[in-house]
Design a protein around this motif. Structure first.
Motif, PDB file in Angstrom:
ATOM      1  N   ASP A   1      40.767  47.920  31.103  1.00 39.30           N
ATOM      2  CA  ASP A   1      41.525  46.720  31.470  1.00 39.30           C
ATOM      3  C   ASP A   1      41.082  45.519  30.636  1.00 39.30           C
ATOM      4  O   ASP A   1      41.908  44.695  30.237  1.00 39.30           O
ATOM      5  CB  ASP A   1      41.337  46.406  32.959  1.00 39.30           C
ATOM      6  CG  ASP A   1      42.052  47.413  33.849  1.00 39.30           C
ATOM      7  OD1 ASP A   1      43.150  47.849  33.479  1.00 39.30           O
ATOM      8  OD2 ASP A   1      41.493  47.769  34.909  1.00 39.30           O
ATOM      9  N   ALA A   2      39.769  45.435  30.394  1.00 40.09           N
ATOM     10  CA  ALA A   2      39.249  44.303  29.626  1.00 40.09           C
ATOM     11  C   ALA A   2      39.857  44.292  28.225  1.00 40.09           C
ATOM     12  O   ALA A   2      40.250  43.233  27.716  1.00 40.09           O
ATOM     13  CB  ALA A   2      37.732  44.375  29.554  1.00 40.09           C
ATOM     14  N   ALA A   3      39.966  45.472  27.623  1.00 38.12           N
ATOM     15  CA  ALA A   3      40.544  45.557  26.282  1.00 38.12           C
ATOM     16  C   ALA A   3      42.008  45.125  26.311  1.00 38.12           C
ATOM     17  O   ALA A   3      42.466  44.354  25.460  1.00 38.12           O
ATOM     18  CB  ALA A   3      40.411  46.985  25.750  1.00 38.12           C
ATOM     19  N   ARG A   4      42.729  45.589  27.334  1.00 31.01           N
ATOM     20  CA  ARG A   4      44.142  45.245  27.447  1.00 31.01           C
ATOM     21  C   ARG A   4      44.319  43.742  27.637  1.00 31.01           C
ATOM     22  O   ARG A   4      45.234  43.125  27.084  1.00 31.01           O
ATOM     23  CB  ARG A   4      44.732  46.015  28.632  1.00 31.01           C
ATOM     24  CG  ARG A   4      46.218  45.847  28.851  1.00 31.01           C
ATOM     25  CD  ARG A   4      46.709  46.774  29.971  1.00 31.01           C
ATOM     26  NE  ARG A   4      45.921  46.660  31.197  1.00 31.01           N
ATOM     27  CZ  ARG A   4      46.085  45.681  32.094  1.00 31.01           C
ATOM     28  NH1 ARG A   4      46.981  44.744  31.893  1.00 31.01           N
ATOM     29  NH2 ARG A   4      45.337  45.654  33.189  1.00 31.01           N
ATOM     30  N   LEU A   5      43.425  43.145  28.413  1.00 31.36           N
ATOM     31  CA  LEU A   5      43.528  41.710  28.707  1.00 31.36           C
ATOM     32  C   LEU A   5      42.845  40.842  27.647  1.00 31.36           C
ATOM     33  O   LEU A   5      42.855  39.622  27.739  1.00 31.36           O
ATOM     34  CB  LEU A   5      42.900  41.419  30.079  1.00 31.36           C
ATOM     35  CG  LEU A   5      43.601  42.043  31.274  1.00 31.36           C
ATOM     36  CD1 LEU A   5      42.669  42.175  32.468  1.00 31.36           C
ATOM     37  CD2 LEU A   5      44.824  41.210  31.653  1.00 31.36           C
ATOM     38  N   GLU A   6      42.215  41.522  26.679  1.00 32.44           N
ATOM     39  CA  GLU A   6      41.489  40.835  25.599  1.00 32.44           C
ATOM     40  C   GLU A   6      40.419  39.900  26.154  1.00 32.44           C
ATOM     41  O   GLU A   6      40.318  38.728  25.773  1.00 32.44           O
ATOM     42  CB  GLU A   6      42.463  40.093  24.683  1.00 32.44           C
ATOM     43  CG  GLU A   6      43.408  41.062  23.994  1.00 32.44           C
ATOM     44  CD  GLU A   6      44.420  40.376  23.080  1.00 32.44           C
ATOM     45  OE1 GLU A   6      44.571  39.136  23.167  1.00 32.44           O
ATOM     46  OE2 GLU A   6      45.054  41.076  22.289  1.00 32.44           O
ATOM     47  N   VAL A   7      39.631  40.401  27.091  1.00 30.22           N
ATOM     48  CA  VAL A   7      38.486  39.647  27.601  1.00 30.22           C
ATOM     49  C   VAL A   7      37.236  40.485  27.421  1.00 30.22           C
ATOM     50  O   VAL A   7      37.289  41.709  27.355  1.00 30.22           O
ATOM     51  CB  VAL A   7      38.628  39.274  29.101  1.00 30.22           C
ATOM     52  CG1 VAL A   7      39.813  38.370  29.317  1.00 30.22           C
ATOM     53  CG2 VAL A   7      38.732  40.509  29.983  1.00 30.22           C
ATOM     54  N   SER A   8      36.108  39.809  27.317  1.00 32.10           N
ATOM     55  CA  SER A   8      34.861  40.551  27.218  1.00 32.10           C
ATOM     56  C   SER A   8      33.847  39.976  28.207  1.00 32.10           C
ATOM     57  O   SER A   8      34.082  38.935  28.839  1.00 32.10           O
ATOM     58  CB  SER A   8      34.336  40.546  25.782  1.00 32.10           C
ATOM     59  OG  SER A   8      34.460  39.250  25.241  1.00 32.10           O
ATOM     60  N   GLU A   9      32.721  40.673  28.300  1.00 31.03           N
ATOM     61  CA  GLU A   9      31.655  40.322  29.246  1.00 31.03           C
ATOM     62  C   GLU A   9      31.353  38.818  29.198  1.00 31.03           C
ATOM     63  O   GLU A   9      31.135  38.255  28.126  1.00 31.03           O
ATOM     64  CB  GLU A   9      30.403  41.131  28.875  1.00 31.03           C
ATOM     65  CG  GLU A   9      29.209  40.923  29.753  1.00 31.03           C
ATOM     66  CD  GLU A   9      29.146  41.875  30.942  1.00 31.03           C
ATOM     67  OE1 GLU A   9      29.874  42.888  30.965  1.00 31.03           O
ATOM     68  OE2 GLU A   9      28.360  41.595  31.854  1.00 31.03           O
ATOM     69  N   GLY A  10      31.349  38.181  30.367  1.00 32.86           N
ATOM     70  CA  GLY A  10      30.996  36.767  30.430  1.00 32.86           C
ATOM     71  C   GLY A  10      32.173  35.817  30.306  1.00 32.86           C
ATOM     72  O   GLY A  10      32.062  34.641  30.649  1.00 32.86           O
ATOM     73  N   ASP A  11      33.314  36.300  29.799  1.00 29.83           N
ATOM     74  CA  ASP A  11      34.492  35.420  29.704  1.00 29.83           C
ATOM     75  C   ASP A  11      34.916  34.979  31.100  1.00 29.83           C
ATOM     76  O   ASP A  11      34.743  35.707  32.072  1.00 29.83           O
ATOM     77  CB  ASP A  11      35.685  36.175  29.076  1.00 29.83           C
ATOM     78  CG  ASP A  11      35.554  36.288  27.573  1.00 29.83           C
ATOM     79  OD1 ASP A  11      34.589  35.724  27.027  1.00 29.83           O
ATOM     80  OD2 ASP A  11      36.406  36.962  26.965  1.00 29.83           O
ATOM     81  N   LEU A  12      35.508  33.790  31.152  1.00 28.97           N
ATOM     82  CA  LEU A  12      36.051  33.337  32.430  1.00 28.97           C
ATOM     83  C   LEU A  12      37.469  33.853  32.583  1.00 28.97           C
ATOM     84  O   LEU A  12      38.267  33.788  31.647  1.00 28.97           O
ATOM     85  CB  LEU A  12      36.075  31.813  32.487  1.00 28.97           C
ATOM     86  CG  LEU A  12      34.762  31.109  32.783  1.00 28.97           C
ATOM     87  CD1 LEU A  12      35.021  29.617  32.951  1.00 28.97           C
ATOM     88  CD2 LEU A  12      34.116  31.686  34.038  1.00 28.97           C
ATOM     89  N   ILE A  13      37.767  34.368  33.800  1.00 29.51           N
ATOM     90  CA  ILE A  13      39.143  34.793  34.065  1.00 29.51           C
ATOM     91  C   ILE A  13      39.633  34.137  35.350  1.00 29.51           C
ATOM     92  O   ILE A  13      38.845  33.777  36.223  1.00 29.51           O
ATOM     93  CB  ILE A  13      39.269  36.328  34.205  1.00 29.51           C
ATOM     94  CG1 ILE A  13      38.264  36.872  35.229  1.00 29.51           C
ATOM     95  CG2 ILE A  13      39.109  37.004  32.858  1.00 29.51           C
ATOM     96  CD1 ILE A  13      38.493  38.343  35.564  1.00 29.51           C
ATOM     97  N   ASP A  14      40.933  33.989  35.432  1.00 28.64           N
ATOM     98  CA  ASP A  14      41.569  33.612  36.691  1.00 28.64           C
ATOM     99  C   ASP A  14      42.092  34.882  37.332  1.00 28.64           C
ATOM    100  O   ASP A  14      42.772  35.685  36.690  1.00 28.64           O
ATOM    101  CB  ASP A  14      42.733  32.638  36.440  1.00 28.64           C
ATOM    102  CG  ASP A  14      42.234  31.229  36.149  1.00 28.64           C
ATOM    103  OD1 ASP A  14      41.174  30.864  36.700  1.00 28.64           O
ATOM    104  OD2 ASP A  14      42.893  30.512  35.378  1.00 28.64           O
TER     105      ASP A  14
END
Lengths: 814, 164
Positions: free
Chosen positions: A691-704
């Motif tokens: 899911d992280a790859a799909r959402l283009e987020v990595s460890e420590g990023d802030l998400i809503d």
């Protein structure tokens, strides 16, 4: 600041003490002291047990100069053999936190201002009296906790049910243990934990259903880890959508789609029956309902369940073979089942599994329907949780007559025309305006109930008088009309009972701060000021202190499954933990219930006639008498019902919330403990790498994370969870951050901003594990000052803690 | 075939009853969106009536009796109602409306139950095992709906009525 246990921040479960099947679990004493204090400097050692989970780990408090200066596990106790959970090692420091409530507060002109006890109590009593006169007892409600003592619950239950005469008394145990109690009632006719922790010592297969024991009951996990490290280790079946530390040790790990537990269970039962792994003669002798169960699961093949649960059918078959081939099967259940869709129905199928296999009442065999809080068991027994004291049946007039006699009131004074009102319905009545007085003790619904925007609006409602009794100015206390400062663990005396029926005495070690009073004293004073009387005009409450309250509770419990009549403070001091029932026949307690194959299920003695597992509709007494005239265990079947809220294009992911190892509940204590706070300072959201790859987020990023109810902002942690599932710990609220959440137009922090208001229609336990959500990266979050920095710093620290703890886990595997 | 008119009558009664149950339960859910247990369980149980309709239509067709297989769905009015009830549901009056609606659902479900009784009795007399089997499968679901209405009414009535 402390010494003796800081290595446990790196390895929460500590060093192994391996042992083999049937051996005694070796002792290992865990301890922690204030800096500069050695154990020899303690002036007194005061006996107690753990407060920050349900395991009941026995310990002694070290006292010097009127202060708590450390804790040490009790090596001789049956539950923990000296070990302590990381929270208990450190969190005693929070007793001395500088922001403890030390005097009552009263709302005047919109502000909470300090007042003396007489003024505060006069406000509470005045409003109670006024409402009793104008509206009747139905306007008054009590919402308590799973963290007081038995004496306090019993006093509260007596006040509410026999004094005020209201049906509205429940605990936050509704969120944690309601399904455990209900599942036991459905199967065995009455509440009461069948198995014992010592069954871990004998089991060859341990099946954990939605039970992340490593984080919820770390000392029990140490016991399992020690078996795993010893000769002839047990094999584990783990059913959990997350790859937890427990799942990492499993022989078979099933990670079903959240909300499909019942389908998993029905398929397991299908396989057990199809392969003739049923102990048919035991089943015939001790149960009713086999034919219906067999029919119900006939079509529930592994392939059928695999489709619903998104699992591999072969894995389901392997799981079934594991439990089907066990010689000594111990099954455990917790929130992954209790806080999920079809909670009771699924938990009951675990009972069915154990019954079909004839695995009950023998060493290594049985079921542990767990709970989450230290005294949740007492809330259930004492009738402060939506049941009547002593596991009595509200529909049985003889049971009501017994209570009326114990309390010396007319039977009609005790509401028994409907089931006691559950917490979610109490809040609904408050929302509608028919409940006008709500006394909340020791719990923080403004962070812990689902759909917080709704809960905040109810608590802030004009016309609802809110009393909050707590040790800190929680998010809930901030919304109160009156705040009563309470004593906490170590500052008062009482007994509490853990998840395997072990009763411990917890004695007062130090004085409460300022004008704070024990919960018992607050309730006693209220009863006296309200002039609550029995039918002869004498004071209703005839006890004055913890020990006399305990004696009164013993009388009420006598002759019921949770019989305390053979216990005393003296015996508990001398012996340490003892499992109920304790009677003349069982003077040092009872290790396992139902060893003789007899249950508390006969129509005249059972706690409940049961409910429809899909709708919650009551089974009538006449039906129950026809179904189960001889009081056998009941094999109750249930059909799978699709999720009430499922993923969509708008909300494509599933949200589950839960507890983690460094914190308890809404962190009122653990958040004020420096070591625990530093280990996990702020909210995070766990995502699978896919899911992280799909959402283009990595460890420590802030998400809503957004749901139809609200939104929170959290730092990403990558874990090997099921793709499509987001996990958020439920500990974080607003008391310790400058930003004050959605009400102030700031991003949310509490997981319950997102959760759905829906509950299991049988146990009425809210569903925290099947909300839907969507996730997006916070654009340019590194540029946002303040909040983002705080969150990112938190993420760094928590990630570091996580890595340490991951490393420790690898080490323990070697 | 003698008795066919009677069978047609019994099937028509079942069909009418279950059709009403679907729409009534969905209407109940929509109207009481803010009573969460009512909302979710009523929708779960509406699904049972849909299944009963589907299965009875199939068996009826085997007996050359045409019943509409189209089961009702939530109309636009229900959706509007849902939004309204969430907004209005936080006031006291809906408590009494809910008791009224539960009472109504109980009575409708009881009528449907009698229809299933008639169909099953016809099947007994006519030695029709297919229909007996159908009634054995579907009638219990209908009885569970009745028990639920009774339980919820019994649970909610004391608070609702004493607070008026």
């Amino acid at each position: 600041m402390v010494h003796g246990a800081t290595d446990r921040l790196i390895d929460p479960w500590g060093a192994r003490t391996p042992y083999g099947p049937g051996d005694t679990w070796p002792a290992r004493v865990d301890e922690c002291y204030a800096d500069g204090i050695e154990p020899t400097q303690a002036q007194r050692w005061v006996q107690t047990a753990s407060l920050l989970h349900s395991n009941g780990d026995a310990m002694d408090i070290a006292v010097a100069d009127g202060q708590i200066v450390g804790v040490r596990g009790r090596a001789e106790d049956r539950v923990n053999r000296g070990r302590l959970d990381i929270k208990d090692l450190f969190a005693w420091q929070a007793n001395n936190a500088t922001d403890r409530l030390t005097q009552p507060l009263l709302r005047r002109d919109g502000e909470l201002v300090p007042v003396n006890w007489d003024t505060a109590m006069a406000a509470v009593v005045g409003r109670s009296r006024q409402l009793l006169d104008s509206d009747g007892p139905g306007a008054i409600a009590f919402y308590t906790t799973g963290q007081l003592f038995a004496e306090e619950y019993y006093t509260l239950a007596t006040i509410a049910r026999a004094g005020i005469g209201t049906n509205h008394l429940d605990g936050n145990t509704r969120l944690c243990t309601a399904t455990a109690g209900e599942a036991l009632k459905e199967t065995f006719g009455s509440d009461g934990q069948p198995a014992s922790y010592t069954d871990v010592d004998f089991a060859d297969v341990i099946a954990l259903f939605g039970h992340n024991v490593a984080e919820t009951q770390p000392v029990l996990w140490m016991r399992i880890l020690d078996r795993l490290a010893g000769p002839e280790p047990p094999r584990l079946l783990v059913v959990d959508p997350r790859r937890t530390a427990v799942a990492a040790k499993a022989t078979v790990h099933l990670a079903p789609r959240p909300g499909t537990n019942l389908a998993v269970m029905n398929a397991l039962l299908h396989e057990v029956i199809a392969h003739k792994w049923v102990d048919q003669s035991w089943v015939d002798e001790h149960t009713v309902g086999f034919d219906e169960l067999q029919q119900r699961v006939a079509d529930c093949t592994p392939e059928w369940a695999a489709e619903i649960c998104d699992l591999d059918a072969d894995d389901i078959r392997a799981a079934a073979a594991l439990v089907g081939s066990a010689e000594r099967l111990l099954a455990t259940v917790l929130q992954g089942f209790y806080q999920s869709h079809q909670a009771t129905a699924a938990a009951v199928q675990v009972n069915n599994l154990v019954l079909l296999r004839g695995m009950l009442g023998r060493p290594g065999c049985g079921v542990l329907q767990m709970n989450g809080q230290p005294t949740a068991e007492n809330t259930r027994e004492c009738g402060a949780n939506g049941d009547l004291p002593g596991f009595r049946n509200w529909e049985n007039t003889e049971h009501i007559a017994q209570l009326a006699k114990v309390w010396n009131v007319e039977p009609l004074q005790i509401p028994h025309y409907t089931p006691p009102t559950h917490a979610m319905q109490i809040f609904r009545y408050a929302e509608q305006g028919s409940v006008k007085f709500l006394w909340i003790s020791g719990t923080n619904p403004a962070v812990s109930l689902p759909e917080l925007s709704r809960i905040r609006s109810i608590l802030a409602k004009v016309g609802l008088f809110v009393v909050v009794q707590d040790i800190f100015l929680s998010e809930t206390a901030q919304l109160a009309d009156v705040v009563l400062p309470a004593a906490t663990w170590g500052e008062n005396t009482g007994v509490f009972t853990n998840a395997d029926r072990t009763v411990h005495l917890s004695e007062q070690a130090v004085e409460p701060p300022g004008a704070a009073r024990s919960d018992l004293n607050i309730f006693l004073e209220y009863a006296a000021a309200m002039r609550l009387t029995d039918k002869d005009g004498e004071p209703l409450i005839k006890w004055t202190d913890p020990e006399s309250a305990f004696e009164a509770w013993k009388q009420c419990s006598a002759g019921r499954p949770c019989d305390y009549s053979g216990l005393s403070y003296a015996l508990l001091r001398e012996h340490g933990g003892i499992q109920w029932p304790v009677t003349a026949d069982a003077p040092v307690g009872t290790e396992r219930l139902y060893s003789d194959g007899h249950f508390w299920a006969a129509p005249d003695v059972c706690e409940s006639y049961g409910r429809d597992l899909a709708t919650g509709a009551s089974v009538e007494e006449t039906e129950y008498r026809a179904l189960n005239p001889n009081g056998k265990a009941i094999l109750k079947a249930a059909e799978f019902v699709p999720l009430h809220e499922d993923v969509s294009d708008e909300y494509p992911m599933q949200l589950i919330t839960g507890r983690t190892i460094f914190h308890f509940h809404t962190r009122t204590k653990t958040g004020r403990t420096p070591q625990l706070r530093a280990a996990a300072p702020d909210v995070w959201a766990e995502l699978s790498p896919i899911d992280a790859a799909r959402l283009e987020v990595s460890e420590g990023d802030l998400i809503d994370v957004e749901s139809p109810r609200g939104a929170i902002r959290a730092a990403v942690r990558l874990t090997e969870s099921r793709p499509g599932v987001v996990f958020v710990p439920f500990h974080y609220g607003y008391w310790d951050v400058a930003r004050s959440g959605p009400e102030a137009g700031q991003p949310g922090r509490a997981a319950n901003e997102l959760t759905i208001t829906d509950w299991d229609p049988v146990s009425k336990q809210p569903i925290f594990k099947t909300s839907v959500c969507r996730v997006s990266r916070v654009p340019g979050s590194e540029d946002v000052p303040g909040a983002a920095d705080e969150l990112l710093a938190a993420a760094d620290e928590t990630t570091a803690a996580d890595q340490r703890y991951g490393a420790a886990d690898e080490m323990s595997q070697r | 075939m003698s008795g066919h008119a009677g069978l047609r009558y019994a099937f028509a009664r079942v069909h009418h009853g279950e059709t009403e149950m679907v729409s009534h339960l969905e209407h109940l859910a929509a109207k009481h969106r803010a009573d969460h247990e009512i909302y979710f369980v009523a929708l779960d149980m509406a699904e049972w009536s849909r299944t009963n309709l589907r299965q009875s239509a199939q068996v009826a067709a085997d007996h050359d009796i045409g019943l509409s297989q189209r089961s009702p769905g939530p109309g636009p009015l229900d959706r509007l109602q849902e939004g309204m009830s969430t907004l209005l549901g936080r006031r006291p009056e809906p408590g009494l409306l809910l008791l009224e609606d539960l009472r109504d659902a109980y009575l409708r479900a009881s009528q449907t139950s009698l229809a299933w009784e008639m169909l099953a009795q016809h099947a007994q007399a006519a030695h029709d095992t297919d229909i007996l089997e159908l009634a054995g499968r579907c009638h219990p679901q209908n009885l569970r709906q009745i028990r639920w209405c009774n339980t919820m009414l019994k649970t909610l009535a004391p608070q609702t009525l004493t607070s008026l």
